[in-house]
Scaffold this active site. Structure first.
Site, PDB file in Angstrom:
ATOM      1  N   GLU A 170       0.795  -1.221   0.000  1.00 49.65           N
ATOM      2  CA  GLU A 170       0.000   0.000   0.000  1.00 49.65           C
ATOM      3  C   GLU A 170       0.834   1.280   0.000  1.00 49.65           C
ATOM      4  O   GLU A 170       0.761   2.087   0.940  1.00 49.65           O
ATOM      5  CB  GLU A 170      -0.955  -0.007   1.198  1.00 49.65           C
ATOM      6  CG  GLU A 170      -1.999  -1.096   1.113  1.00 49.65           C
ATOM      7  CD  GLU A 170      -3.038  -1.015   2.237  1.00 49.65           C
ATOM      8  OE1 GLU A 170      -2.843  -0.230   3.180  1.00 49.65           O
ATOM      9  OE2 GLU A 170      -4.050  -1.735   2.141  1.00 49.65           O
ATOM     10  N   GLU A 366      -5.309  -8.496   0.502  1.00 46.30           N
ATOM     11  CA  GLU A 366      -5.943  -8.198   1.784  1.00 46.30           C
ATOM     12  C   GLU A 366      -7.430  -7.980   1.556  1.00 46.30           C
ATOM     13  O   GLU A 366      -7.830  -7.313   0.600  1.00 46.30           O
ATOM     14  CB  GLU A 366      -5.393  -6.919   2.447  1.00 46.30           C
ATOM     15  CG  GLU A 366      -4.016  -7.040   3.038  1.00 46.30           C
ATOM     16  CD  GLU A 366      -3.584  -5.754   3.747  1.00 46.30           C
ATOM     17  OE1 GLU A 366      -4.465  -4.976   4.179  1.00 46.30           O
ATOM     18  OE2 GLU A 366      -2.369  -5.542   3.870  1.00 46.30           O
TER      19      GLU A 366
END
Length: 452
Positions: A170, A366
């Site tokens: 991320e 995720e």
């Protein structure tokens, strides 16, 4: 403990990869047995973490990893995604290796292999060595070079047993929350002056891909966070604000990787003497592309108020050219995030349509939710709904090869401290006892049924 209809897991391809995820700074603890990270400095400042806690002990995974690997094995997933702590391997970010730190990951990988679980390490999950930050951190181009050297060190030790690698986790959130808004470590409030952080992380990714391939790595991806952006209305000012937000949080971090170029207007803001050369590194071919998905975002024009706006626990400065809005009509998690499974289908089909042949196979690296309690029926419903949405994307022709639940266990949730619980396994932070929740048992039984 199961959804009323048949488990969606049964409908996925036989070779589909099932896994769970964690990260080093959120679970490892043992802070005195590694170099300092930006999170050590950030959590030491009163008010930076809502409950005043730190990750110095966290779940003590560093000392209890065998117990945690047993939980992964008993769950019945194929793979375990964890992160390697850069300051545990290289305490100052480069130079001398810390042997005990590298030995820990060696033991962890051995334990996973012995349990029949594929290790999937992420090389960077936001824990920049403090010494690197003090030398300029991700605003400094040299950090990308240091990261590539670190990647080579880890690959040289683990590459004989690790097949699948993730470079960064991320970079969008690390840029936005850590460097633009100051809500995460290192706590910088640069707003749009944080764009060099984005570029240097992407450059670090490309250099790390090259380092991993030089060490024999053949199955390499990245874990980027993405979600659909919905305009607050059909008004031109709202659609323009939503388009801007979508570029900033989605395309700025996907287009360079997949298309070899920045979205229009973004490249000019990047710190490079030879942007084309940098983009050729950034766009090194990937074996797969990881997507972390949690929620869509509704965005409208700025509200033109002089004071900051509170949104999902964030304080947004008034000078931003957009304002996120609440999404009504859906249940929310304990974090206040809307539960919108169909947005995952929307996102995946949009990626297929936008990137076409340039899009490698996808992996959901995720997906999860924060709910308290051991009988976490809300989490079961959340996972069930998102797996059905994922399966609809497969039926629509999107090439998705795997799915990782966030997270194996409750952990240190960054600026929230220990107030949010994302785990399939409950952790008592006083005793560190692990207790599988209803969602853990639900997933285990679904995977067992799948294997007959």
């Amino acid at each position: 403990m199961a959804a009323t209809a048949a488990s969606p897991i049964l409908s996925f391809p036989r070779d589909f990869l099932w896994g769970v995820s964690t990260s080093a700074p959120q679970i490892e603890g043992a802070a005195d047995e590694r170099g300092a990270s930006v999170w050590d400095a950030f959590t030491a400042v009163p008010g930076n973490v809502k409950d005043g806690t730190t990750a110095a002990v966290a779940c003590d995974h560093y000392h209890r990893y065998r117990e945690d690997v047993a939980l992964v094995r008993d769950l019945g997933v194929d793979a375990y995604r964890f992160s390697v702590s850069w300051p545990r391997v290289l305490p100052t970010g480069s130079g001398r290796v810390h042997p005990a730190g590298l030995d820990f990951y060696d033991r962890l990988v051995d334990e996973l292999c012995a349990a029949g679980v594929r290790p999937v390490p992420t090389l960077f999950h936001w824990d920049t060595p403090l010494a690197v930050q003090e030398a300029g951190g991700w605003r400094n181009r040299d950090t990308a070079e240091r990261f590539a050297q670190y990647a080579a060190v880890v690959a040289a030790r683990l590459g004989d047993r690790v097949e699948r690698w993730i470079t960064l986790n991320e970079p969008a959130e690390h840029t936005l929350l850590g460097h633009a808004l100051g809500r995460h470590a290192p706590g910088e409030r640069l707003l749009f002056d944080a764009l060099p952080v984005a570029h240097h992380q992407l450059l670090a990714h490309g250099l790390a891909v090259r380092a991993l391939r030089a060490a024999g790595g053949r199955d390499i991806g990245i874990a980027n966070s993405h979600g659909p952006t919905w305009p607050a209305s059909d008004a031109e000012e709202d659609t323009a604000a939503a388009d801007f937000y979508d570029v900033l949080l989605n395309r700025l971090f996907a287009d360079p990787l997949l298309l070899g170029r920045y979205p229009d207007g973004c490249g000019e803001a990047m710190p490079s003497h030879d942007l084309d050369a940098d983009l050729s590194v950034i766009s090194e071919p990937l074996d797969w592309y990881g997507i972390n998905f949690y929620q869509p975002t509704k965005v409208g024009a700025p509200l033109n108020q002089p004071s900051p706006t509170e949104f999902s626990g964030l304080t947004l400065p008034p000078e931003l050219p957009f304002t996120p809005r609440e999404i009504d009509g859906y249940p929310v998690t304990d974090f206040g995030w809307p539960v919108v499974p169909e947005a995952l289908t929307e996102l995946l089909t949009a990626f297929r349509d936008r990137y076409g042949e340039r899009l490698p196979p996808l992996v959901i690296t995720e997906n999860g939710c924060s709910y308290g309690g051991l009988d976490d029926q809300e989490r079961i419903a959340y996972l069930d709904g998102h797996l059905r949405a994922l399966h609809r994307a497969l039926e629509a022709g999107v090439d998705v090869r795997g799915y990782f639940v966030w997270s194996l266990m409750d952990n240190f949730e960054w600026a929230e401290g220990y107030r949010q619980r994302f785990g399939l396994v409950h952790v008592d932070y006083d005793t560190l006892e692990r207790t599988p929740k209803a969602s853990y048992h639900w997933l285990r039984e679904a995977l067992r049924a799948r294997r007959g």
